[in-house]
Design a protein around this motif. Structure first.
Motif, short mmCIF file in Angstrom:
data_model
loop_
_atom_site.label_atom_id
_atom_site.label_comp_id
_atom_site.label_asym_id
_atom_site.label_seq_id
_atom_site.Cartn_x
_atom_site.Cartn_y
_atom_site.Cartn_z
N ALA A 151 80.43 109.06 20.49
CA ALA A 151 80.85 108.10 19.47
C ALA A 151 79.69 107.86 18.52
N SER A 152 80.00 107.47 17.28
CA SER A 152 78.94 107.31 16.30
C SER A 152 79.30 106.29 15.25
N VAL A 153 78.27 105.79 14.58
CA VAL A 153 78.43 104.96 13.39
C VAL A 153 77.43 105.46 12.35
N THR A 154 77.89 105.59 11.12
CA THR A 154 77.03 106.00 10.01
C THR A 154 76.96 104.87 8.99
N LEU A 155 75.74 104.55 8.58
CA LEU A 155 75.50 103.52 7.57
C LEU A 155 74.80 104.16 6.37
N ARG A 156 74.99 103.56 5.20
CA ARG A 156 74.41 104.13 3.98
C ARG A 156 73.74 103.05 3.14
N TYR A 157 72.62 103.45 2.52
CA TYR A 157 71.95 102.57 1.56
C TYR A 157 71.50 103.41 0.38
N VAL A 158 71.71 102.90 -0.82
CA VAL A 158 71.26 103.56 -2.04
C VAL A 158 70.10 102.76 -2.61
N SER A 159 68.93 103.35 -2.58
CA SER A 159 67.71 102.73 -3.08
C SER A 159 67.48 103.21 -4.51
N ALA A 174 72.12 106.71 7.79
CA ALA A 174 71.60 106.52 9.14
C ALA A 174 72.77 106.63 10.11
N THR A 175 72.71 107.60 11.02
CA THR A 175 73.79 107.80 11.99
C THR A 175 73.26 107.58 13.40
N TYR A 176 73.92 106.67 14.11
CA TYR A 176 73.62 106.41 15.51
C TYR A 176 74.77 106.97 16.33
N SER A 177 74.45 107.74 17.37
CA SER A 177 75.49 108.31 18.22
C SER A 177 75.12 108.19 19.68
N LEU A 178 76.12 107.97 20.53
CA LEU A 178 75.94 107.82 21.97
C LEU A 178 76.92 108.71 22.69
N GLY A 179 76.42 109.52 23.63
CA GLY A 179 77.27 110.42 24.39
C GLY A 179 77.42 110.00 25.84
N ASP A 182 74.34 109.86 28.24
CA ASP A 182 73.34 108.80 28.04
C ASP A 182 72.27 109.20 27.03
N HIS A 183 72.61 110.05 26.11
CA HIS A 183 71.71 110.41 25.02
C HIS A 183 72.06 109.56 23.80
N LEU A 184 71.08 108.82 23.31
CA LEU A 184 71.23 108.01 22.10
C LEU A 184 70.47 108.69 20.98
N THR A 185 71.18 109.11 19.95
CA THR A 185 70.57 109.84 18.84
C THR A 185 70.61 109.02 17.56
N ILE A 186 69.49 109.03 16.85
CA ILE A 186 69.39 108.39 15.54
C ILE A 186 69.02 109.48 14.54
N GLU A 187 69.82 109.64 13.50
CA GLU A 187 69.55 110.67 12.50
C GLU A 187 69.50 110.04 11.11
N TYR A 188 68.41 110.30 10.40
CA TYR A 188 68.26 109.85 9.02
C TYR A 188 68.31 111.06 8.10
#
Length: 382
Positions: A151-159, A174-179, A182-188
């Motif tokens: 499962a994941s959530v993606t957030l966005r910001y425009v600077s 910024a995407t946070y995902s959990l499998g 038990d791997h928690l991944t953060i991707e920018y």
């Protein structure tokens, strides 16, 4: 054996085959309201093993990570607050997304394509984590939430161009995902419409005994597979040297308990930072694939994680400036050494240092920092 012979039975079998035995779910909520009335959303990702991660839209921050210990007892292992107002009043980067440039820039100045830029100075004479209103202090937009095996959530910001003095309009996801593993991944991921600099990371404070535990994090065992680290001046700006860790308190190539050496002021670097707040050199460039950056184990609870990333540097901070003026989710005071921070990134002050990884991001290029916390339970007590 009874067989499905009807069309409905065949359809049911197909649905069963298509549905994973376990799935990680997401739950949306409202964490609070900004002073201007905008709602601050939150998303909690939960797997079948009892691990969960909550992300809030303010600062695209990781607000909670709940992990079972070796006995199956769950605890929140992340420092932070229960309400939005505390993040607004005294965020301290708890779980936040830091950028445009994570870590420090000397005097808040850098030159890009022959032009000199000045960004806000907010750490003595230097710029830290993007400035006075970096990515951790703005409201992001939740653009996608997904359920499934991961499962994941993606957030966005425009600077916008000129934000905090940085050139170019930068769009950051910024995407946070959990499998279920038990791997928690953060991707920018970031792009820009004109040349700029980029170094985006996550500033989570970890205490694997639990953020409300009487145990601090100094009893954690740490492994960092680095041959060198970056010594700094008294203002935490790298000198430019690559110092071998061998024979120093910075040698974590084999596991060491943090508390064994974190206050060894015979090393000037420890005296400068009041502990560890340095960059370990894992590589010299950003890589396509992830590699192990660190391993952390808490003998008291059995919880641990391996941190993997595609970044060349690891900033390891031992919570030296937690001063007892903050209390968190469990209403316990946060003191020096109550948590550690491990930030995969390029090197501090990279735009001003020869031989450091290139922080330049140009139109048509994509910046990417991906980090994965591979959580485990059952680490031994010795």
């Amino acid at each position: 054996m009874k067989r499905f012979t009807t069309a409905a039975g065949i359809a049911a079998m197909a649905l069963m085959a298509a549905t994973p035995a376990h799935a990680t779910s997401s739950k949306r909520a409202t964490f609070g309201t900004m002073p201007d009335g905008r709602p601050v959303g939150s998303v909690t990702l939960t797997n079948a093993k009892g691990m969960s991660a909550t992300v809030i839209a303010y600062g695209a921050a990781l607000q909670s990570v709940i992990v079972p210990d070796r006995a199956g007892q769950k605890a929140d292992v992340l420092l932070g607050y229960s309400d939005l107002q505390h993040y607004l009043d005294k965020g301290q980067y708890f779980g936040g997304t830091v950028g445009r440039f994570a870590n420090r820039i000397a005097a808040g100045q850098f030159t890009l394509d022959g032009k000199r830029y000045q960004v806000p100075v907010n750490d003595g004479k230097n710029a830290l984590h993007g400035g006075t209103q970096g990515f951790d202090k703005v409201l992001w937009q939740i653009v996608s939430v997904k359920d499934g095996a991961t499962a994941s959530v993606t957030l966005r910001y425009v600077s916008r161009d000129g934000d905090q003095g940085y050139p170019g309009t930068m769009t950051v996801d910024a995407t946070y995902s959990l499998g279920e593993n038990d791997h928690l991944t953060i991707e920018y991921v970031a792009t820009t419409d004109k040349p700029t600099i980029a170094n985006i990371s996550n500033h989570s404070y970890w205490n694997l005994s639990g953020e409300g535990s009487t145990n601090g994090a100094m009893g954690h065992r740490v492994t960092i597979p680095a041959e060198t680290y970056l010594p700094t001046d008294a203002g935490s700006i790298p000198t430019g040297a690559f110092q071998p860790v061998a024979g120093t308190v910075f040698d974590f190539r084999t596991p060491h308990v943090i508390n064994d050496r974190v206050r060894d002021a015979s090393d000037q670097q420890i005296a400068f930072a009041r502990g560890y707040d340095h960059n370990w050199v894992i590589g010299k460039t950003v890589t396509r694939d992830q590699h192990m950056m660190a391993k952390v184990e808490d003998p008291a609870s059995g919880r641990g994680f391996e941190l993997w990333s595609n970044q060349p540097g690891l900033q390891f901070y031992s919570g030296n400036f937690l001063d007892g003026t903050t209390h968190g989710k469990a209403d316990r005071v946060y003191r020096m050494g109550d948590a550690i921070v491990m930030e995969p990134q390029i090197f501090p002050d990279a735009p001003n240092q020869k031989g450091f990884p290139d922080a330049r991001l140009a139109p048509g290029q994509t910046y990417r920092n991906v980090m994965t916390y591979r959580f485990t339970t059952g680490a031994g007590a010795n």
